[in-house]
Design a protein around this motif. Structure first.
Motif, PDB file in Angstrom:
ATOM      1  N   SER A   1      38.692  58.527  57.481  1.00  0.00           N
ATOM      2  CA  SER A   1      39.316  58.581  56.151  1.00  0.00           C
ATOM      3  C   SER A   1      38.966  59.911  55.483  1.00  0.00           C
ATOM      4  O   SER A   1      37.783  60.259  55.362  1.00  0.00           O
TER       5      SER A   1
ATOM      6  N   THR B   1      38.989  60.687  52.469  1.00  0.00           N
ATOM      7  CA  THR B   1      38.206  60.535  51.234  1.00  0.00           C
ATOM      8  C   THR B   1      36.764  60.122  51.552  1.00  0.00           C
ATOM      9  O   THR B   1      35.815  60.748  51.099  1.00  0.00           O
ATOM     10  N   ILE B   2      36.646  59.088  52.373  1.00  0.00           N
ATOM     11  CA  ILE B   2      35.302  58.541  52.631  1.00  0.00           C
ATOM     12  C   ILE B   2      34.463  59.521  53.457  1.00  0.00           C
ATOM     13  O   ILE B   2      33.277  59.714  53.185  1.00  0.00           O
TER      14      ILE B   2
ATOM     15  N   THR C   1      35.301  64.024  44.728  1.00  0.00           N
ATOM     16  CA  THR C   1      35.974  63.445  45.887  1.00  0.00           C
ATOM     17  C   THR C   1      36.532  62.055  45.601  1.00  0.00           C
ATOM     18  O   THR C   1      37.740  61.874  45.501  1.00  0.00           O
TER      19      THR C   1
ATOM     20  N   GLY D   1      37.696  58.470  44.091  1.00  0.00           N
ATOM     21  CA  GLY D   1      38.218  57.910  42.852  1.00  0.00           C
ATOM     22  C   GLY D   1      37.313  56.778  42.440  1.00  0.00           C
ATOM     23  O   GLY D   1      37.567  55.616  42.726  1.00  0.00           O
TER      24      GLY D   1
ATOM     25  N   LYS E   1      41.240  47.017  49.159  1.00  0.00           N
ATOM     26  CA  LYS E   1      41.543  47.836  50.337  1.00  0.00           C
ATOM     27  C   LYS E   1      41.777  46.942  51.558  1.00  0.00           C
ATOM     28  O   LYS E   1      42.702  47.166  52.338  1.00  0.00           O
TER      29      LYS E   1
ATOM     30  N   VAL F   1      45.250  57.998  51.474  1.00  0.00           N
ATOM     31  CA  VAL F   1      44.929  58.315  52.873  1.00  0.00           C
ATOM     32  C   VAL F   1      44.958  57.134  53.841  1.00  0.00           C
ATOM     33  O   VAL F   1      45.115  57.344  55.041  1.00  0.00           O
TER      34      VAL F   1
ATOM     35  N   ASN G   1      47.961  57.413  43.424  1.00  0.00           N
ATOM     36  CA  ASN G   1      46.919  58.217  44.038  1.00  0.00           C
ATOM     37  C   ASN G   1      47.615  58.966  45.177  1.00  0.00           C
ATOM     38  O   ASN G   1      48.220  58.316  46.027  1.00  0.00           O
TER      39      ASN G   1
ATOM     40  N   TYR H   1      45.498  51.006  39.954  1.00  0.00           N
ATOM     41  CA  TYR H   1      45.267  51.894  38.790  1.00  0.00           C
ATOM     42  C   TYR H   1      46.040  51.439  37.553  1.00  0.00           C
ATOM     43  O   TYR H   1      46.226  52.210  36.615  1.00  0.00           O
TER      44      TYR H   1
ATOM     45  N   LYS I   1      38.543  49.986  39.813  1.00  0.00           N
ATOM     46  CA  LYS I   1      38.821  51.162  38.980  1.00  0.00           C
ATOM     47  C   LYS I   1      38.796  50.788  37.499  1.00  0.00           C
ATOM     48  O   LYS I   1      38.296  51.546  36.677  1.00  0.00           O
TER      49      LYS I   1
ATOM     50  N   TYR J   1      43.292  61.365  38.795  1.00  0.00           N
ATOM     51  CA  TYR J   1      43.319  62.472  39.746  1.00  0.00           C
ATOM     52  C   TYR J   1      44.183  63.609  39.217  1.00  0.00           C
ATOM     53  O   TYR J   1      45.251  63.365  38.663  1.00  0.00           O
TER      54      TYR J   1
HETATM   55  N1  GLU Z   1      40.702  54.921  46.740  1.00  0.00           N
HETATM   56  C1  GLU Z   1      39.677  55.855  46.365  1.00  0.00           C
HETATM   57  C2  GLU Z   1      40.114  57.270  46.634  1.00  0.00           C
HETATM   58  O1  GLU Z   1      41.200  57.553  47.006  1.00  0.00           O
HETATM   59  C3  GLU Z   1      38.385  55.520  47.067  1.00  0.00           C
HETATM   60  C4  GLU Z   1      38.245  55.997  48.487  1.00  0.00           C
HETATM   61  C5  GLU Z   1      39.211  55.360  49.418  1.00  0.00           C
HETATM   62  O2  GLU Z   1      39.229  54.150  49.479  1.00  0.00           O
HETATM   63  O3  GLU Z   1      39.969  56.092  50.036  1.00  0.00           O
HETATM   64  O4  GLU Z   1      39.333  58.156  46.466  1.00  0.00           O
END
Ligand code: GLU
Length: 385
Positions: free
Chosen positions: A12, A14-15, A35, A37, A98, A123, A172, A203, A233, A319
């Motif tokens: 991922s 983001t992660i 980085t 959210g 998720k 992502v 997002n 969101y 969120k 964002y």
């Molecule tokens: N959804 C948030 C983000 O886009 C947290 C990380 C993730 O789950 O991708 O940053």
């Protein structure tokens, strides 16, 4: 040694980057992270108290796989009042938002079927479709058009293999908010072509201009809409992993099978906390929304004051998805910002090909971090010449 499915899965965007930031911070490097959210507020104290009370009362065992009845009743009332979604507890399951999206795709997509995704988009939608052996059909959006999805583009993407369209409003990474007429056009297409809409509304409480509309509340849409939302969120509860999925009863009973064979259920004390969050009303949510609005208003002019960067004012989420014309691609820029300026943000390319040339900066960060982060970025850009 490992399955093809997993070998072909990318990390991922983001992660993985946020993990890297945590590692650098643990090594003592002063990185400012934009980085994830993730609200930087503490979870409201009454919510924490409810979890502690539940733990003290011994609520540490399995719970029903659908979620506890009391919480599902709260969610039903909540989505009726707030979103106009008429639903009952058999239409609602409690699970992390998720995982709910993953489960939704697993429940409806067969090998070779297509899911329409906006590009850029979060992502993980693509990899979720990939894990179900489905195919992604991307619908590019445009910065110049405020990153709005056009119904005509969706119509052109629909074919006999199309199973679902993913809508994410507020979005997002772009922060765009879909209008009611836009959603109505898409609802019409979904009905005409008999396809599901997966409405990711995590969101929904974070809107600064415009109004949130839930497509599930539209005429004839409840049956074919899968709505996903949660408390991460809105209530600064990311680490609690609590959200919900709403759909027709047949869909929910199928997702329930997946839950029974994977997560089993959500912890009882977390569901008690979730109930308290919904019970306590919108006060905390509104306080946080206002603060995000202030931060947005502080951040966007700072971005636009740096040569080579430009950003329209996002209407929702937290964002800034800004253009970066600095003579390198977004991945390179993300790497160099991290190494040279100790500022972390997600490269736009992580959100799809149309995201190339952009960077996503989460402004769910303190004002001090925003000010210092932007100072570092400015210095970095000036040094590029
Ligand atoms: N959804 C948030 C983000 O886009 C947290 C990380 C993730 O789950 O991708 O940053």
């Amino acid at each position: 040694m490992f399955s093809r499915r997993i070998r072909e899965l990318a990390p991922s965007g983001t992660i993985a980057l946020s993990n890297k930031v945590s590692k650098l911070k643990a090594e003592g490097i002063d990185v400012i992270s934009f980085t994830l959210g993730e609200p930087d507020f503490a979870t409201p104290v009454n919510v924490i108290r409810a979890a502690k009370d539940a733990l003290d009362a011994g609520d540490t065992h399995y719970t029903p796989s659908m979620g506890i009845k009391g919480l599902r009743e709260y969610i039903a009332r909540h989505v009726f009042r707030k979103n106009g979604i008429k639903t009952g507890i058999d239409n609602i399951m409690v699970l992390p938002a998720k995982f709910a999206l993953y489960a939704a795709v697993q429940a409806i997509v067969n090998k070779g079927e297509e899911v329409i995704l906006p590009d850029p988009a979060w992502v993980s939608y693509g990899p979720m479709v990939q894990l179900a052996e489905g195919s992604v059909r991307s619908v590019p959006m445009e910065y110049e058009n405020g990153w709005h999805l056009r119904a005509l583009d969706i119509e052109n993407a629909i074919n006999s293999r199309t199973k679902a369209i993913v809508l994410n409003t507020p979005a997002n990474p772009t922060g765009s908010v879909m209008t009611r007429p836009e959603l109505e056009e898409i609802a019409k297409l979904a009905k005409e072509h008999d396809i599901f809409v997966i409405a990711d509304e995590v969101y929904e409480d974070l809107i600064y201009e415009g109004v949130h509309h839930s497509i599930a509340s539209f005429e004839g849409m409840a049956e074919r809409t899968i709505t996903v939302a949660g408390l991460s969120k809105s209530h600064a509860m990311t680490g609690w992993r609590i959200g919900w999925i709403i759909g027709n009863t047949e869909f929910i009973s199928n997702v329930n099978k997946l839950q029974q064979h994977s997560l089993t259920c959500l912890p009882g004390f977390i569901q008690q906390a979730g109930m308290e969050a919904l019970k306590s009303g919108a006060g905390n949510v509104e306080m946080m929304r206002r603060e995000f609005l202030e931060r947005r208003n502080m951040l966007i002019p700072l971005i636009n004051s740096i040569p080579g960067l430009s950003c329209e004012v996002p209407k929702g989420a937290f964002y800034a998805f800004f253009r970066a014309d600095l003579g390198m691609d977004s991945m390179k820029l993300s790497e160099r910002l991290l190494e040279e300026a100790h500022v972390a943000m997600i490269p736009g390319s992580a959100f799809g090909p149309t995201g190339e040339g952009y960077m996503r900066m989460s402004y769910a960060a303190s004002r001090n971090d925003i000010a210092e982060g932007m100072r570092r970025i400015k210095e970095f850009v000036e040094a590029l010449g």
